[in-house]
Design a protein around this motif. Structure first.
Motif, PDB file in Angstrom:
ATOM      1  N   SER A 137       0.844  -1.197   0.000  1.00 36.99           N
ATOM      2  CA  SER A 137       0.000   0.000   0.000  1.00 36.99           C
ATOM      3  C   SER A 137       0.881   1.251   0.000  1.00 36.99           C
ATOM      4  O   SER A 137       2.082   1.193   0.285  1.00 36.99           O
ATOM      5  CB  SER A 137      -0.902   0.006   1.242  1.00 36.99           C
ATOM      6  N   LYS A 138       0.251   2.389  -0.303  1.00 33.92           N
ATOM      7  CA  LYS A 138       1.000   3.652  -0.262  1.00 33.92           C
ATOM      8  C   LYS A 138       1.501   3.939   1.151  1.00 33.92           C
ATOM      9  O   LYS A 138       2.582   4.491   1.342  1.00 33.92           O
ATOM     10  CB  LYS A 138       0.116   4.803  -0.745  1.00 33.92           C
ATOM     11  N   LYS A 139       0.694   3.567   2.147  1.00 36.55           N
ATOM     12  CA  LYS A 139       1.078   3.806   3.539  1.00 36.55           C
ATOM     13  C   LYS A 139       2.343   3.035   3.889  1.00 36.55           C
ATOM     14  O   LYS A 139       3.285   3.592   4.479  1.00 36.55           O
ATOM     15  CB  LYS A 139      -0.071   3.383   4.472  1.00 36.55           C
ATOM     16  N   GLN A 143       6.068   4.482   4.817  1.00 35.34           N
ATOM     17  CA  GLN A 143       6.715   4.055   6.061  1.00 35.34           C
ATOM     18  C   GLN A 143       8.119   3.512   5.785  1.00 35.34           C
ATOM     19  O   GLN A 143       9.067   3.795   6.528  1.00 35.34           O
ATOM     20  CB  GLN A 143       5.865   2.986   6.759  1.00 35.34           C
TER      21      GLN A 143
END
Length: 309
Positions: A137-139, A143
């Motif tokens: 994911s982009k998250k 991170q």
């Protein structure tokens, strides 16, 4: 005690390529051209990825940050090197030296983690395409990037902090074209054993961990490629992976050659070609390896060029 018996050195001379004074004009032109192409290629890629919404995916976010890191690497090394080709004294202060090493170490450490994250991203995209949006994911992407820069900063701060325990009272000539940490160890009047030990304890796990992630990811990718039924698909995938792996091999190979070896304090003439590889050649090649061979990036560039006609 050292202050009383010796003249303490707070400035150093970067000898660089002065063993070949007759070639300084040619070398200046070559490295200046490489610097220009490196900055145009990498910053152009950063701007393209930032402005084009279709490229706001984990793969291109990683790629944009890699291009930013390569630009920072070029800025940390090349301007001072170019200045020294025509400088009479070629002097760099101790604090300038520390700053140059700090920025280079930060971006190169972040580069190690970023390359392993990019390899994992390609593993998920090729080996688990249906789960790509849940596994990468982009998250998670952001991170990973944030973690890479945090670790890079902490790693550099440890080594720069330990430089303050050293004293420099002998020769002040650094046999290199930039201010690396190993030449400073060689010039120290204080035994740099603690510094060497910490360098090995920190650098070896970082490099071994990140290169292991890269190798494992590419092994799974190669296995998946062999399972492909389409011959064209296999050739295309191998071509892309081979070029990516070449860049990674040059980068990690030169780092291992310089920093992960038993006799760290041996004279650094042999380190120069490896240092040129990972500080100058790899940042030059990466935009071409990772972007110009990429269909989506080429399509975006074609659209921009057509709009400007």
């Amino acid at each position: 005690m050292l202050e009383g018996n010796h003249t303490m050195k707070h400035e150093f001379i970067l000898t660089g390529f002065t063993k070949h004074p007759e070639m300084k004009g040619l070398l200046f032109a070559v490295f200046f051209f490489i610097y220009l192409i490196t900055m145009i290629g990498n910053m152009g890629l950063v701007i393209l990825i930032c402005t084009e919404r279709s490229l706001h995916t984990p793969m291109y976010i990683f790629l944009g940050n890699l291009a930013f890191i390569d630009s920072c690497c070029a800025c940390a090394i090349t301007p001072k090197m170019l200045e020294n080709f025509f400088s009479e004294d070629r002097i760099i202060s101790l604090y300038e030296c520390m700053a140059q090493f700090y920025f280079l170490s930060t971006v190169e450490t972040a580069d190690c983690f970023l390359l392993s994250a990019m390899a994992y991203d390609r593993y998920v995209a090729i080996c688990n395409p249906l789960q790509y949006h849940t596994m990468m994911s982009k998250k998670l992407c952001l991170q990973m990037i944030t973690g890479a820069f945090i670790v890079g900063n902490l790693h550099s701060m440890v080594h720069v902090g330990l430089l303050f325990r050293l004293a420099f009272c002998g020769s002040n000539q650094i046999n290199h074209f930039y201010c690396d940490i190993l030449p400073l160890y060689r010039l120290s009047c204080v035994d740099p054993y603690v510094n060497e030990l910490v360098l090995l304890v920190f650098s070896a796990p970082i490099q071994v961990f990140t290169i292991s992630c890269v190798l494992i990811s590419y092994l799974f990718i190669v296995y998946t490629i062999f399972q492909m039924k389409s011959k064209e698909g296999r050739i295309k995938a191998f071509s892309t992976c081979a070029s990516h792996f070449l860049s990674v091999s040059l980068f990690y190979g030169s780092l291992f050659f310089i920093y992960i070896k038993p006799n760290l304090l041996e004279e650094g003439d042999k380190d120069m070609p490896a240092a040129i590889l990972f500080t100058i050649v790899v940042p030059l090649l990466n935009p071409f390896i990772y972007s110009l061979r990429n269909k989506e990036v080429k399509n975006v560039l074609q659209k921009i060029l057509q709009k400007n006609k």
